[in-house]
Design an enzyme around this catalytic site. Sequence first.
Site, short mmCIF file in Angstrom:
data_model
loop_
_atom_site.label_atom_id
_atom_site.label_comp_id
_atom_site.label_asym_id
_atom_site.label_seq_id
_atom_site.Cartn_x
_atom_site.Cartn_y
_atom_site.Cartn_z
N ARG A 259 -11.24 0.44 -7.12
CA ARG A 259 -10.07 -0.42 -7.35
C ARG A 259 -10.15 -0.87 -8.81
NH1 ARG A 259 -7.75 -5.23 -3.63
NH2 ARG A 259 -6.91 -3.35 -2.65
N HIS B 97 -0.99 2.48 -4.97
CA HIS B 97 -1.84 2.05 -3.85
C HIS B 97 -1.63 3.02 -2.68
CE1 HIS B 97 -4.44 -0.44 -1.64
NE2 HIS B 97 -3.73 -1.53 -1.49
N GLN C 227 -2.78 2.25 1.04
CA GLN C 227 -1.91 1.28 1.69
C GLN C 227 -0.68 1.97 2.29
OE1 GLN C 227 -2.23 -2.22 2.08
NE2 GLN C 227 -0.55 -1.82 3.47
N ASP D 143 6.23 -7.44 -1.18
CA ASP D 143 4.87 -7.64 -1.69
C ASP D 143 4.92 -8.82 -2.67
OD1 ASP D 143 2.21 -7.32 -2.44
OD2 ASP D 143 2.60 -5.65 -3.80
N CYS E 35 2.12 -5.64 2.64
CA CYS E 35 0.77 -5.07 2.54
C CYS E 35 -0.31 -6.13 2.64
CB CYS E 35 0.64 -4.30 1.23
SG CYS E 35 0.94 -5.33 -0.21
N ARG F 153 -5.06 0.42 8.04
CA ARG F 153 -5.86 0.75 6.86
C ARG F 153 -7.17 1.39 7.32
NH1 ARG F 153 -5.12 -1.79 2.01
NH2 ARG F 153 -6.63 -0.24 1.35
N1 CP Z 1 -3.47 -4.74 1.08
C1 CP Z 1 -4.64 -4.74 0.41
O1 CP Z 1 -4.99 -3.79 -0.30
O2 CP Z 1 -5.39 -5.85 0.61
P1 CP Z 1 -6.72 -6.25 -0.19
O3 CP Z 1 -6.31 -6.55 -1.59
O4 CP Z 1 -7.24 -7.47 0.53
O5 CP Z 1 -7.68 -5.12 -0.13
N1 NVA Z 2 0.70 -5.64 -5.66
C1 NVA Z 2 -0.48 -6.30 -5.17
C2 NVA Z 2 -1.04 -5.57 -3.99
C3 NVA Z 2 -2.23 -6.21 -3.35
C4 NVA Z 2 -2.78 -5.42 -2.22
C5 NVA Z 2 -1.51 -6.37 -6.29
O1 NVA Z 2 -1.67 -5.40 -7.02
O2 NVA Z 2 -2.14 -7.42 -6.43
#
Ligand code: CP
Ligand code: NVA
Length: 303
Positions: free
Chosen positions: A103, A130, A133, A222, A262, A290
């Site tokens: 990530r 993502h 997701q 989101d 999400c 997930r």
């Molecule tokens: N939706 C998602 O990716 O959640 P986290 O940021 O908690 O991993």
């Molecule tokens: N758009 C959000 C998604 C989190 C899962 C972010 O990038 O923080």
Amino acid sequence: MTHFLSILDFSTQELQELLDLSIRLKKLYKSGGRDLCLSGKVLAMLFEKVSLRTRVSFQVAMSDLGGTAIYLKPEDIGIIGKREPAKDMARVFSRYVDGIMARTFSHETLLELARWSTVPVINALSDWSHPCQVMADMMTILEHFGRLEGLTLAYVGDGNNVARSLAEACARFGLRYQIASPKEYMLDDQTLTEAEKARPGTVFTTNKPAEAVRNADIIYTDTWVSMGQEAEKEKRIADFQGFQVNAELLAKAPAHAKIMHCLPAYRGYEITDEVAESKNSIIFDQAENRLHFQRALLKKLLS
Ligand code: CP
Ligand code: NVA
């Protein structure tokens, strides 16, 4: 399939096979079965940003398959490339583990890891996309509607990483994608062009939430402030006024429309508590899937 970085790297058939495997493994595990195909394998999980769902679901998925996961938190690795170049990290990890899940802030970091890694690299969210997701999301929609093709998914909010991957998934699986964002936060041209190339007529963009949800089967939102955008918080909250998924907006949508997010959800901002908790909300099914999708992905990539 070597790395899992972007939805459009794969054909509809490959993605459909991943969904089929996810559903098969979900049934197996729900009925008490096990598939220890990753016995002795190790996944390194690199996080430049925090996580609940991604971290826990990947760790559980590895354990379910008989493997192990190593969690490297933001304080452990900092920003990838700062202490040592991403290309060095990728080559070192490749000597220790069987897969890397990352990530990152910048999508380029992920691509650089993948370029140099000799083991599969999985995108666990970048500023650009993502994909894990939205594959879990497609699985959830399939479970609720019995099909994907021909459905209409409305997205209300920021044209961000999740919105971008949704556009790609809708193009691959044949959903119509109607996205409403304020002018400054619309989906980028590159994504629009690629989605159009993948499946002409997939994406419809607007600045009016009511127009997007009018005939929607699914309404998705989101956060207005993604990780890394905290300094813009006040401006974003002001700019997104009128883009909340609330009862007033749902009154303009079909009564059967399912609500998706999400997570994490910021109630009172992009969604009201009432809508997030309503009977049409399937946000926790998404979160659960997930695990089921990633279990299938890990089996496919690492075994
Ligand atoms: N939706 C998602 O990716 O959640 P986290 O940021 O908690 O991993
Ligand atoms: N758009 C959000 C998604 C989190 C899962 C972010 O990038 O923080």
